[in-house]
Design a protein around this motif. Structure first.
Motif, PDB file in Angstrom:
ATOM      1  N   ALA A  85       0.832  -1.204   0.000  1.00  0.00           N
ATOM      2  CA  ALA A  85       0.000   0.000   0.000  1.00  0.00           C
ATOM      3  C   ALA A  85       0.866   1.253   0.000  1.00  0.00           C
ATOM      4  N   ASP A  86       1.948   1.240   0.768  1.00  0.00           N
ATOM      5  CA  ASP A  86       2.840   2.403   0.827  1.00  0.00           C
ATOM      6  C   ASP A  86       3.551   2.614  -0.509  1.00  0.00           C
ATOM      7  N   THR A 135       1.106   4.156  -2.938  1.00  0.00           N
ATOM      8  CA  THR A 135       0.951   5.590  -2.654  1.00  0.00           C
ATOM      9  C   THR A 135       2.140   6.379  -3.190  1.00  0.00           C
ATOM     10  N   ALA A 136       3.348   5.825  -3.015  1.00  0.00           N
ATOM     11  CA  ALA A 136       4.546   6.502  -3.515  1.00  0.00           C
ATOM     12  C   ALA A 136       4.533   6.598  -5.038  1.00  0.00           C
ATOM     13  N   ASN A 137       4.053   5.548  -5.695  1.00  0.00           N
ATOM     14  CA  ASN A 137       3.952   5.575  -7.156  1.00  0.00           C
ATOM     15  C   ASN A 137       2.954   6.624  -7.621  1.00  0.00           C
ATOM     16  N   ARG A 138       1.888   6.769  -6.856  1.00  0.00           N
ATOM     17  CA  ARG A 138       0.827   7.702  -7.243  1.00  0.00           C
ATOM     18  C   ARG A 138       1.205   9.144  -6.948  1.00  0.00           C
ATOM     19  N   ASP A 139       1.769   9.379  -5.759  1.00  0.00           N
ATOM     20  CA  ASP A 139       2.012  10.755  -5.318  1.00  0.00           C
ATOM     21  C   ASP A 139       3.463  11.202  -5.505  1.00  0.00           C
TER      22      ASP A 139
END
Length: 365
Positions: free
Chosen positions: A303-304, A307-311
């Protein structure tokens, strides 16, 4: 898991566990030469029998053959200041009975009011943050007065200024500094004699507690040393709420040494270990516990990463994610080696997360 756990978690409750611990010790001795998979263990670290300094802890680690990479950081003076002036630091609470005609005991503003009644005042002396500057930290000793009949609060905002000057001698030692206390003699003089004594006693306690905190580790820090060491042995939590671990027999020597360290703390501190027989049933139970924990860790990591890939992620953040993945892979490989079994589901999940990590590295670099 049908493993006995300690009935007591505080010194006051531990008196009823003497027979239980004696039975566990007898069982452990009987199992000394029997095949065992590892140990179920738990620990409690309370106030040590004598203060523990950095030098003392280093000596114990060397004498017991413990891995010194698990030693805590050296005590910093700025951390001692934060500790003793923080929310859990030095404070005092007391009551004052105030009858008409007695010496004034409340703030200047209240003394100017008509006061014909008798009442009980609750007083708290506490330390409050003021400022954090490049060269110093500033906090005030505050007096809070509560009229228990009228439910009113009043404050003397500065009975003393408590400062931490950052490394005035320019030693270059991390966290070095000097404590400075400046009593507000004008404000203190307005209090009755008994309260003046209480204020000065609190300031003395700040000085004494700070000096102790600069030399000796807190109980929380010592407890963290034991926890970090146990978890560094690839320990597996076998109770959802934590606190009870399985450690493979490969680490028996380290656990012996760690128990010796807890024993040296004295007082009510203890480390209890129970051998786990090497049977198919117990082995399956341990594998299930390892798999469940690994799944939880990998789901959180996945999940982390998403999130890093997205943001987007900074280089430091990305390195932290990669390090977490490497640690989980290392733990899975170690458990497979020690238990001589395959953690198929865990390894499959690791492959999925590895693909995510690779994608993150490619997108970032």
């Amino acid at each position: 898991m049908n493993t006995p756990t300690p009935a007591a978690t505080t010194p006051a409750e531990q008196g009823g566990t003497v027979e239980t611990l004696a039975g566990l010790n007898a069982f452990t001795a009987a199992m000394a030469d029997a095949p065992h998979l590892g140990h179920i263990l738990w620990y409690s670290v309370f106030e040590p029998q004598a203060p523990v300094s950095r030098d003392q802890l280093e000596l114990w680690f060397r004498q017991l053959g413990l891995d010194e990479t698990f030693l805590p950081p050296a005590i910093r003076q700025i951390d001692a200041f934060e500790q003793i002036t923080g929310p859990r630091g030095v404070h005092a609470s007391y009551r004052l009975a105030h009858a008409h005609g007695e010496a004034p005991v409340t703030t200047t503003r209240r003394r100017n009011r008509r006061d014909d009644d008798s009442r009980t005042l609750g007083v708290t002396l506490m330390i409050r943050h003021v400022s954090r500057e490049d060269n110093k930290l500033v906090r005030n000793l505050v007096r809070e007065v509560r009229d228990e009949n009228a439910s009113e609060l009043e404050y003397d905002p500065r009975l003393a200024t408590i400062e931490f000057w950052r490394d005035p001698a320019q030693t270059g030692v991390p966290g070095a500094g000097v404590l400075n206390i400046e009593p507000n003699e004008t404000a203190i003089a307005l209090l009755c004699e008994s309260e003046q004594a209480k204020v000065r006693a609190v300031l003395d306690e700040v000085r004494e507690t700070y000096a102790q905190a600069c030399r000796y580790y807190t109980t929380d820090r010592l407890r963290a040393v034991v926890r970090t060491y146990v978890e560094g042995l690839s320990a597996v939590k076998v109770r959802p709420s934590g606190g009870v671990y399985f450690v493979h027999r490969y680490h028996d020597g380290a656990i012996d040494a760690l128990k010796g360290l807890v024993d040296r703390l004295g007082g009510d501190s203890e480390l209890v270990r129970v051998p786990l027989p090497d049977t198919a049933e117990q082995r399956d139970m341990v594998v299930r516990a390892i798999t469940t924990k690994a799944k939880e860790d990998l789901q959180k990591l996945a999940a982390d990463i998403a999130t890093a890939n997205r943001d987007g992620a900074t280089e430091a953040h990305m390195q932290g994610l990669v390090k977490r993945f490497q640690e989980l892979q290392k733990q899975a490989d170690e458990h497979e080696r020690m238990l001589a079994t395959s953690l198929g589901e865990t390894q499959d999940a690791l492959k999925v997360v590895h693909a995510q990590v690779s994608t993150l590295l490619v997108s970032t670099w």
